[in-house]
Scaffold this motif. Structure first.
Motif, PDB file in Angstrom:
ATOM      1  N   GLU A   4       0.832  -1.194   0.000  1.00 32.76           N
ATOM      2  CA  GLU A   4       0.000   0.000   0.000  1.00 32.76           C
ATOM      3  C   GLU A   4       0.873   1.252   0.000  1.00 32.76           C
ATOM      4  O   GLU A   4       1.873   1.325   0.717  1.00 32.76           O
ATOM      5  CB  GLU A   4      -0.921   0.012   1.226  1.00 32.76           C
ATOM      6  CG  GLU A   4      -1.952  -1.103   1.203  1.00 32.76           C
ATOM      7  CD  GLU A   4      -2.939  -1.005   2.362  1.00 32.76           C
ATOM      8  OE1 GLU A   4      -2.777  -0.084   3.209  1.00 32.76           O
ATOM      9  OE2 GLU A   4      -3.865  -1.825   2.427  1.00 32.76           O
ATOM     10  N   THR A   5       0.472   2.231  -0.792  1.00 31.16           N
ATOM     11  CA  THR A   5       1.216   3.483  -0.888  1.00 31.16           C
ATOM     12  C   THR A   5       0.360   4.699  -0.543  1.00 31.16           C
ATOM     13  O   THR A   5       0.837   5.826  -0.619  1.00 31.16           O
ATOM     14  CB  THR A   5       1.775   3.666  -2.314  1.00 31.16           C
ATOM     15  OG1 THR A   5       0.683   3.676  -3.252  1.00 31.16           O
ATOM     16  CG2 THR A   5       2.744   2.548  -2.668  1.00 31.16           C
ATOM     17  N   ASP A  22      -4.030   3.233  -5.118  1.00 31.76           N
ATOM     18  CA  ASP A  22      -3.150   2.068  -5.066  1.00 31.76           C
ATOM     19  C   ASP A  22      -3.959   0.771  -5.077  1.00 31.76           C
ATOM     20  O   ASP A  22      -3.538  -0.230  -5.639  1.00 31.76           O
ATOM     21  CB  ASP A  22      -2.226   2.126  -3.841  1.00 31.76           C
ATOM     22  CG  ASP A  22      -2.979   2.257  -2.516  1.00 31.76           C
ATOM     23  OD1 ASP A  22      -4.204   2.480  -2.529  1.00 31.76           O
ATOM     24  OD2 ASP A  22      -2.321   2.140  -1.455  1.00 31.76           O
ATOM     25  N   TRP A 351      -6.346  -4.716  -6.283  1.00 35.01           N
ATOM     26  CA  TRP A 351      -5.097  -4.162  -6.786  1.00 35.01           C
ATOM     27  C   TRP A 351      -5.108  -3.960  -8.294  1.00 35.01           C
ATOM     28  O   TRP A 351      -4.326  -3.174  -8.820  1.00 35.01           O
ATOM     29  CB  TRP A 351      -3.921  -5.061  -6.400  1.00 35.01           C
ATOM     30  CG  TRP A 351      -3.759  -5.169  -4.926  1.00 35.01           C
ATOM     31  CD1 TRP A 351      -4.242  -6.149  -4.123  1.00 35.01           C
ATOM     32  CD2 TRP A 351      -3.130  -4.226  -4.052  1.00 35.01           C
ATOM     33  NE1 TRP A 351      -3.929  -5.906  -2.810  1.00 35.01           N
ATOM     34  CE2 TRP A 351      -3.231  -4.721  -2.738  1.00 35.01           C
ATOM     35  CE3 TRP A 351      -2.468  -3.000  -4.261  1.00 35.01           C
ATOM     36  CZ2 TRP A 351      -2.714  -4.049  -1.641  1.00 35.01           C
ATOM     37  CZ3 TRP A 351      -1.948  -2.339  -3.179  1.00 35.01           C
ATOM     38  CH2 TRP A 351      -2.075  -2.856  -1.874  1.00 35.01           C
TER      39      TRP A 351
END
Length: 353
Positions: A4-5, A22, A351
């Motif tokens: 995760e960003t 993200d 994702w």
């Protein structure tokens, strides 16, 4: 699994601004019984710990502190009284006394009823409610006055009033909306620019059609909701519109009024097929919800839950604009395994969102 960003707030804002997050954001609505059951199963001491364990991007809610006249435990500031009604696996608080039910004219209400005062609330602590929670989206303010009107008059009488006593409806809704408007203004003043969205709701649909005529919605609800929507936009917040059921007929008008987020996407109701909603409104609305809790979460298999989440991401999330959540509060009848599967699948498949 990718890393995760983004924070939950950044993830929500990316979706709301039509940018790529993200991963797919996920939200959570459930009854207290479900909260207790899930925390115990996961060994979590707090709701926030549970959200983090399940990768849920649950917003923080803030609001004022009540400092007005004492209100009995079984009542609210409007004088409506409630009792807890048990069902097989929990309880719901139901209105059992409607303080405006006996009146037949606006003059009678004005002569006998005292409306709540906005000064019964203290807004000064709201900034403190966000300390240490800056990484989460913020939900605050908004309106759902016809829900209160039904408690004030009684549900059956409230719907009859739309035809028999439209003057009472207009009078009461003006009072209720004005209160909500001023409440929302005062919240925005305390935390300028920090509210992500305001909840501007009215339940307008049954499972098969609208509960009101489009003409009634345009007369009693949309102009007042638009005032709230415009207020949210002026403060830099998004308009989160909740309306259960089959509301396809009125959606073009709600989009025109300016809603940004549509919840809960009860796609098994008439006219609410996901493909059609995405095709016709996907460039105008962010969809929030979509996981059925009348059958799938409550009585479906783990495989059915997984497939529904995958389908929602594929259909509602095509090109962005989707926040995964249940269609309203998850009920205690829903197995823990189904709830966990919803969020585990959302995290796994989100994702590629």
């Amino acid at each position: 699994m990718p890393k995760e960003t983004m924070t939950p707030k950044e993830r929500w804002l990316a979706v709301l601004n039509r940018q790529k997050p993200d991963r797919l954001p996920m939200d959570y609505w459930a009854t207290d019984e479900v909260n207790d059951k899930l925390r115990k199963y996961l060994g979590c001491s707090t709701q926030r710990e549970m959200y983090e364990r399940l990768h849920i991007d649950r917003p923080v809610s803030v609001g004022p502190r009540y400092i007005g006249p004492q209100v009995p435990d079984d009542a609210d500031i409007y004088g409506c009284r409630y009792r807890n009604v048990s069902y097989s696996t929990g309880t719901y608080r139901e209105c059992i006394y409607h303080p405006l039910a006996q009146y037949e004219t606006v003059d009678e209400i004005e002569a006998n009823y005292v409306w709540p005062n906005i000064d019964w609330y203290d807004y000064s602590d709201i900034p403190n409610q966000l300390k240490g929670k800056e990484m989460y989206p913020v939900q605050a303010g908004g309106s759902e006055p016809f829900l209160t009107y039904k408690d004030l008059r009684g549900q059956e009488q409230a719907f009859m009033d739309l035809i028999l006593h439209p003057d009472i409806v207009h009078y009461c809704l003006d009072k209720l909306f004005d209160f909500c408007y001023e409440n929302t203004c005062r919240i925005y003043e305390q935390i300028p620019g920090k509210v992500t969205y305001s909840y501007i709701a009215e339940d307008m649909g049954s499972e098969k059609d609208l509960m009101y005529s489009p003409a009634q919605i345009h007369e009693f609800l949309i102009p007042r909701m638009k005032r709230m929507i415009d207020l949210a936009h002026q403060a830099g917040a998004y308009a989160f519109h909740h309306s259960d059921g089959s509301i396809r007929k009125i959606l073009p008008d709600m989009v025109k009024a300016g809603i940004d987020i549509l919840n809960p996407i009860q796609w098994k109701c008439a006219g609410m097929d996901r493909e059609g909603l995405k095709r016709d409104f996907g460039d105008k609305l962010v969809f929030h919800g979509g996981v059925d809790n009348q059958y799938t979460l409550a009585f479906g298999t783990v495989e059915e839950v997984k497939q529904e989440v995958v389908d929602n991401i594929r259909i509602l999330g095509d090109g962005g604009g989707y926040i995964l959540a249940p269609c309203h509060n998850i009920q205690a009848v829903s197995p823990v395994e189904n709830i966990l599967t919803m969020y585990e699948t959302g995290y796994e498949y989100g994702w590629v969102y």
